[in-house]
Motif scaffolding. Structure first.
Motif, PDB file in Angstrom:
ATOM      1  N   PRO A 282       0.828  -1.216   0.000  1.00 50.70           N
ATOM      2  CA  PRO A 282       0.000   0.000   0.000  1.00 50.70           C
ATOM      3  C   PRO A 282       0.859   1.262   0.000  1.00 50.70           C
ATOM      4  CG  PRO A 282       0.038  -0.980   2.181  1.00 50.70           C
ATOM      5  CD  PRO A 282       0.717  -1.960   1.270  1.00 50.70           C
ATOM      6  N   ILE A 283       0.221   2.375  -0.302  1.00 51.56           N
ATOM      7  CA  ILE A 283       0.925   3.657  -0.371  1.00 51.56           C
ATOM      8  C   ILE A 283       1.618   3.979   0.946  1.00 51.56           C
ATOM      9  CG2 ILE A 283       0.593   6.167  -0.546  1.00 51.56           C
ATOM     10  CD1 ILE A 283      -1.490   5.698  -2.663  1.00 51.56           C
ATOM     11  N   ASP A 284       0.934   3.759   2.080  1.00 49.00           N
ATOM     12  CA  ASP A 284       1.520   4.098   3.385  1.00 49.00           C
ATOM     13  C   ASP A 284       2.821   3.327   3.613  1.00 49.00           C
ATOM     14  OD1 ASP A 284      -0.472   5.869   3.883  1.00 49.00           O
ATOM     15  OD2 ASP A 284      -1.638   4.549   5.197  1.00 49.00           O
ATOM     16  N   TRP A 285       2.846   2.088   3.171  1.00 51.31           N
ATOM     17  CA  TRP A 285       4.065   1.272   3.330  1.00 51.31           C
ATOM     18  C   TRP A 285       5.203   1.894   2.533  1.00 51.31           C
ATOM     19  CZ3 TRP A 285       7.507  -1.489   0.362  1.00 51.31           C
ATOM     20  CH2 TRP A 285       8.311  -2.422   1.010  1.00 51.31           C
ATOM     21  N   TRP A 286       4.896   2.289   1.299  1.00 49.39           N
ATOM     22  CA  TRP A 286       5.928   2.895   0.457  1.00 49.39           C
ATOM     23  C   TRP A 286       6.361   4.253   0.996  1.00 49.39           C
ATOM     24  CZ3 TRP A 286       9.003   0.501  -2.584  1.00 49.39           C
ATOM     25  CH2 TRP A 286       8.601  -0.653  -3.257  1.00 49.39           C
ATOM     26  N   LEU A 287       5.429   5.032   1.538  1.00 51.98           N
ATOM     27  CA  LEU A 287       5.801   6.318   2.135  1.00 51.98           C
ATOM     28  C   LEU A 287       6.817   6.124   3.249  1.00 51.98           C
ATOM     29  CD1 LEU A 287       2.317   8.101   2.302  1.00 51.98           C
ATOM     30  CD2 LEU A 287       4.269   8.782   0.879  1.00 51.98           C
ATOM     31  N   GLU A 288       6.597   5.119   4.057  1.00 55.32           N
ATOM     32  CA  GLU A 288       7.504   4.833   5.173  1.00 55.32           C
ATOM     33  C   GLU A 288       8.864   4.350   4.671  1.00 55.32           C
ATOM     34  OE1 GLU A 288       7.715   1.920   9.120  1.00 55.32           O
ATOM     35  OE2 GLU A 288       5.812   2.234   8.066  1.00 55.32           O
ATOM     36  N   GLN A 289       8.863   3.556   3.606  1.00 57.29           N
ATOM     37  CA  GLN A 289      10.110   3.014   3.083  1.00 57.29           C
ATOM     38  C   GLN A 289      10.932   4.071   2.340  1.00 57.29           C
ATOM     39  OE1 GLN A 289      11.255  -0.253   3.535  1.00 57.29           O
ATOM     40  NE2 GLN A 289       9.540  -0.321   4.974  1.00 57.29           N
ATOM     41  N   LEU A 290      10.249   4.900   1.574  1.00 55.16           N
ATOM     42  CA  LEU A 290      10.948   5.821   0.669  1.00 55.16           C
ATOM     43  C   LEU A 290      11.264   7.172   1.288  1.00 55.16           C
ATOM     44  CD1 LEU A 290       8.797   5.091  -2.518  1.00 55.16           C
ATOM     45  CD2 LEU A 290      11.125   4.291  -2.076  1.00 55.16           C
ATOM     46  N   GLY A 291      10.483   7.577   2.268  1.00 59.83           N
ATOM     47  CA  GLY A 291      10.651   8.901   2.858  1.00 59.83           C
ATOM     48  C   GLY A 291      12.062   9.223   3.320  1.00 59.83           C
ATOM     49  N   PRO A 292      12.687   8.329   4.109  1.00 58.57           N
ATOM     50  CA  PRO A 292      14.027   8.649   4.634  1.00 58.57           C
ATOM     51  C   PRO A 292      15.102   8.789   3.544  1.00 58.57           C
ATOM     52  CG  PRO A 292      12.997   6.887   5.903  1.00 58.57           C
ATOM     53  CD  PRO A 292      12.151   7.085   4.680  1.00 58.57           C
ATOM     54  N   ASN A 293      14.848   8.217   2.356  1.00 67.15           N
ATOM     55  CA  ASN A 293      15.870   8.235   1.298  1.00 67.15           C
ATOM     56  C   ASN A 293      15.574   9.242   0.183  1.00 67.15           C
ATOM     57  OD1 ASN A 293      17.282   5.998   2.494  1.00 67.15           O
ATOM     58  ND2 ASN A 293      15.670   4.671   1.700  1.00 67.15           N
ATOM     59  N   LEU A 294      14.485  10.012   0.338  1.00 70.48           N
ATOM     60  CA  LEU A 294      14.083  10.908  -0.743  1.00 70.48           C
ATOM     61  C   LEU A 294      15.163  11.944  -1.055  1.00 70.48           C
ATOM     62  CD1 LEU A 294      11.962  11.918  -2.736  1.00 70.48           C
ATOM     63  CD2 LEU A 294      11.063  13.385  -0.901  1.00 70.48           C
ATOM     64  N   GLU A 295      15.692  12.581  -0.030  1.00 66.87           N
ATOM     65  CA  GLU A 295      16.670  13.645  -0.267  1.00 66.87           C
ATOM     66  C   GLU A 295      17.935  13.094  -0.924  1.00 66.87           C
ATOM     67  OE1 GLU A 295      16.799  17.393  -0.779  1.00 66.87           O
ATOM     68  OE2 GLU A 295      15.205  16.560   0.492  1.00 66.87           O
TER      69      GLU A 295
END
Length: 524
Positions: free
Chosen positions: A497-510
């Motif tokens: 789900p989107i929430d799972w991906w938000l949690e996974q990808l957020g810390p590495n976005l920058e």
């Protein structure tokens, strides 16, 4: 299959080559007293352009210049036309034509480029290329011609002949590729041990199998026409058309830094002031296999030595760092060694030089104007105004040495691209188009080729439309990933789900955005 149809039947990998970029060619020309046109205001012709990826990047970077590409492959030109139209590049013209009967018009070209062409066409076509340069290269123009070099290419030539014999009865391209590779594996495994022959054959077979794209193998190694030339032969042909040796596009190839002092001195005794003879003897010593030779008009009278003073008007770029990987100690008398890659290096104990080399590395991939570099490094090193001229001369000498060793590149009016991912990052239009076409590699604005195998990395780039801020980029990326079926660690394909991906990808976005900027994929 005839050569004329081979490139329509089997698509040749389309690449850009930084060493033939006009910002690099102009810099080298100016270093040798030829005031070549700025790439920002020039007319450039590429012969054998394929689908014109390099020209697409150039036309996008320099809207006030004109670019023309000619290739016999109608299929390649058609693909290039699709991209040119999509990008709206009215300053680029792609032509499907045979060079021998193509009419270039009467206007002069500031640059003529022919990469991967000269060695793979018949003699009369080679003469046609040089005649075009002799007739239509501007007075201060530069021609770039690459070719297989002798004597170093003899070893590879031996392998070509064996492969072509093995597949001589096959006409299907894939069968020819497979047959050649199977033969190389057989050859490498079975050649009897000997002092010289087996080692050379095994090394060559291993290199082709591991490092050569199968499509390149088909077009280059298995080509009916695949000739090699000494630089002496090539320059003699060029001189028949009023052209003269300027330099090598890979400038560090002309360096004698790897020679002992005794060998370097003997080289001078052997060749005197004859630059071409010097290059020929360096080829004897190095076994160079491929040349990227720059030509100018003989009437231009290029200087034999680098005019170091010309560096003051150029820009410098390089992925330099200290050998230790730590910040440079700028104290006087403390020697620091700087590297870029694994081969060459340069050492200095001058505070301004150390500050400058460190600044170049920190700025990469952005180029730095030499005058800005001088001012900033003097400030960092605390250099007094009293010694300004001597410090400037010293830094020009250090930059020249780094350039000759291949540690930095010198550029004239290089293309501009975003140094950082701003509030709403924007992917370059060419990279976006290539993403849409699902191409495995993207063209950066430097330019260079960037391979992105990571699905999240490619999807991140799709989000960079110049309108989304960080929150919108992250949500769009997560939504895109949630729609995909991704193999899990157990091999099962599933969606998250989107929430799972938000949690996974957020810390590495920058980090991902910083990488996009560092790969020169973003524009202002």
């Amino acid at each position: 299959m005839t050569e004329s149809f081979a490139y329509d039947t089997v698509t040749y990998p389309s690449m850009v080559h930084p060493q033939m970029h006009p910002c690099a060619l102009a810099a080298i020309a100016r270093l040798h007293g030829i005031h070549a046109a700025s790439p920002a205001h020039c007319r450039l012709l590429e012969i054998g352009c394929g689908e014109g990826v390099q020209l697409l990047a150039l036309a996008m970077a320099y809207p006030d210049s004109e670019f023309i590409g000619v290739d016999m492959s109608h299929a390649a030109i058609a693909r290039g036309e699709v991209a040119r139209t999509a990008l709206g590049l009215g300053n680029l013209h792609l032509v499907a034509a045979d060079l021998t009967n193509w009419d270039p018009g009467t206007r002069m070209f500031d640059y003529v480029i022919a990469h991967g062409f000269y060695s793979w066409v018949p003699q009369h076509v080679r003469e046609c290329l040089l005649a075009l340069c002799g007739k239509q290269l501007a007075p201060h123009g530069v021609a770039y011609v690459s070719y297989n070099a002798l004597p170093g290419r003899r070893i590879r030539q031996m392998t070509w002949e064996m492969m072509k014999h093995h597949v001589r009865h096959l006409s299907d391209p894939q069968q020819r590729i497979d047959g050649a590779r199977e033969f190389l594996m057989w050859l490498g495994e079975n050649v009897p041990a000997s002092k010289s022959y087996s080692g050379a054959v095994q090394a060559e077979a291993e290199h082709i199998l591991n490092d050569v794209d199968p499509i390149v193998l088909f077009h280059d190694d298995l080509s009916d026409t695949n000739d090699s030339f000494s630089i002496t032969e090539f320059i003699e042909s060029a001189r028949h058309h009023g052209m003269e040796f300027l330099a090598e596009a890979s400038y560090s190839d002309m360096s004698d830094a790897m020679l002992t002092e005794e060998c370097a001195a003997s080289l001078i005794r052997l060749t005197g002031n004859d630059r071409v003879e010097r290059e020929q003897y360096l080829d004897f010593l190095k076994g160079r296999r491929f040349r990227q030779t720059l030509l100018c008009r003989r009437t231009g009278k290029p200087s034999s030595e680098m005019q170091i003073s010309s560096i003051a008007a150029l820009e410098v770029v390089g992925a330099l760092q200290t050998e230790s990987g730590t910040a440079a100690n700028l104290a006087a008398g403390k020697t620091e060694r700087f590297v870029a890659g694994e081969s060459a290096s340069i050492a200095t104990d001058h505070p301004v030089a150390k500050a400058a080399l460190e600044l170049i590395g920190k700025a990469f991939p952005q180029p730095v104007r030499f005058q800005d570099l001088l001012a900033r490094s003097r400030t960092l090193a605390g250099s007094s105004a009293a010694d300004a001229e001597s410090v400037a001369e010293m830094l020009r000498t250090v930059v020249a040495a780094a350039f000759q060793r291949g540690l930095v590149d010198l550029q004239c009016d290089p293309p501009r691209f975003a140094a950082t991912a701003g509030r709403c990052p924007l992917l370059s239009p060419l990279a976006r188009l290539q993403l849409e076409q699902e191409l495995p590699v993207l063209t950066s604005m430097r330019p260079s080729m960037v391979r992105l195998d990571s699905i999240p990395a490619r999807e991140l780039l799709r989000q960079l439309d110049g309108r989304k801020d960080r929150s919108a980029i992250l949500y769009g990326l997560a939504a895109s990933m949630s729609a995909m079926e991704i193999p899990g660690s157990d091999g099962r394909v599933e969606r998250q789900p989107i929430d799972w991906w938000l949690e996974q990808l957020g810390p590495n976005l920058e980090d991902g955005l910083r990488d996009a900027a560092r790969m020169a994929l973003l524009v202002e």
